[in-house]
Design an enzyme around this catalytic site. Structure first.
Site, short mmCIF file in Angstrom:
data_model
loop_
_atom_site.label_atom_id
_atom_site.label_comp_id
_atom_site.label_asym_id
_atom_site.label_seq_id
_atom_site.Cartn_x
_atom_site.Cartn_y
_atom_site.Cartn_z
N ASP A 86 0.86 -1.19 0.00
CA ASP A 86 0.00 0.00 0.00
C ASP A 86 0.90 1.23 0.00
O ASP A 86 2.11 1.13 0.13
CB ASP A 86 -0.96 0.00 1.20
CG ASP A 86 -0.24 -0.15 2.52
OD1 ASP A 86 0.85 0.44 2.67
OD2 ASP A 86 -0.74 -0.87 3.40
N LYS A 116 -5.07 1.10 -3.97
CA LYS A 116 -6.32 0.45 -3.57
C LYS A 116 -7.50 1.32 -3.95
O LYS A 116 -7.53 2.50 -3.61
CB LYS A 116 -6.34 0.21 -2.05
CG LYS A 116 -5.36 -0.85 -1.60
CD LYS A 116 -5.41 -1.02 -0.10
CE LYS A 116 -4.43 -2.07 0.35
NZ LYS A 116 -4.22 -2.11 1.78
N THR A 141 -1.78 -10.89 10.33
CA THR A 141 -2.58 -12.04 9.91
C THR A 141 -2.14 -12.56 8.54
O THR A 141 -2.52 -13.64 8.13
CB THR A 141 -4.07 -11.66 9.80
OG1 THR A 141 -4.21 -10.69 8.74
CG2 THR A 141 -4.59 -11.07 11.09
#
Ligand code: R5P
Length: 279
Positions: free
Chosen positions: A158, A181, A212
């Site tokens: 990002d 994005k 995660t």
């Protein structure tokens, strides 16, 4: 005597640092009582203590405070190196009523520290929460060295990680870019790399944290769809919650690399040398 106090989160990094600095690791006892409470004891004289300990997970925070307290009682100077600054992501008030966790941690840590070094804190302004001397150490050069000659471009997952991709690419001598994005609907986000052909290229996706693994997996899947030749995934801090590491590898990544700020099987790059530049 200047010695390193190795907290239980970071024995490997402490050893690497001791080697780089040419000093010894202090003899310290760190135990847990049956109820889980921590106990620490310095078994030797220390004049200048360099403590290496993470503030993640929570039990390491108490251990750090106790190591600092024990050191303060004997040493003239205490430098605290926090390889992974846990609570760094809550660095401001996002919603009314919240705590600024990153600031509170700083105020507690500085009570027994003359100098604090954080390795790639989530946001650089976190060092300003400390009233004592505080520095942010950048591990990107160490990671970039590892990938020299292996990749054609470094991709940030990002825009926030773009500065890392740019710096790594400059060291490797290759291109860099980031995933833009675009929100398509409330539950669908489109990720694309603009103005760069990825087909047939060897790519490194570099992020500060893998938690995660969702961000990294998504980026790998996108690059695979665009027919990248090979994809490497790297981060500074590999938390790898659950089986995030396995799922990243299964997504089709050639190699997963992290540093020794959090010690795992993926800690293939040491940040020790970068830390010595700030001591
Ligand atoms: C976000 O701001 C961070 O830079 C990482 O992209 C994020 O923490 C990764 O989280 P996860 O592995 O859970 O997607």
């Amino acid at each position: 005597m200047k010695k390193i106090i190795a907290g239980s989160s970071s024995p490997m990094l402490a050893k690497n640092l001791a080697k780089e600095l040419g000093i010894e690791i202090a003899d310290v006892s760190i135990k847990r009582f049956p109820d889980g409470e921590c106990y620490v004891k310095l078994n030797e004289e220390i004049e200048y203590a360099i403590i290496v300990q993470n503030t993640y997970p929570d039990e390491n925070i108490v251990e750090l405070f106790l190591l600092q307290d024990a050191a303060r009682r004997v040493a003239n100077r205490i430098d605290v190196i926090i390889p992974y600054y846990g609570y760094g992501r809550q660095d401001k008030i996002f919603e009314e009523g919240e705590a600024i966790s990153a600031e509170k941690m700083a105020k507690l840590i500085q009570q027994d520290a003359d100098k604090v070094i954080l390795i790639n804190p989530h946001k650089e302004h976190i060092i300003n929460f400390f009233d004592v001397e505080a520095k942010a150490c950048d591990a990107v050069p160490a990671v970039a060295e590892y990938f020299k000659g292996k990749v054609d471009a470094v991709i940030a997952p990002d825009k926030g990680a773009l500065y890392m991709a740019k710096k790594a690419a400059e060291i490797i001598g290759c291109e860099y870019n980031y995933f833009e994005k675009t929100r398509i609907s409330s539950n669908e986000v489109k990720m694309e790399i603009k103005d760069m052909e990825v087909e047939g290229k060897n790519l490194l996706i570099l992020d500060d944290i893998i938690s995660t693994g969702g961000t990294m997996r998504k980026a790998i899947e996108m690059l695979k769809q665009q027919r990248a030749a090979s994809i490497y995934a790297a981060c500074i801090h590999g938390l790898f919650i659950g089986n995030a590491d396995e799922r990243i590898l299964q997504a089709g990544c050639k190699e997963l690399v992290a540093t020794d700020t959090i010690e795992t099987a993926y800690s293939k790059v040491s940040v020790a040398r970068e830390i010595t530049k700030l001591l």
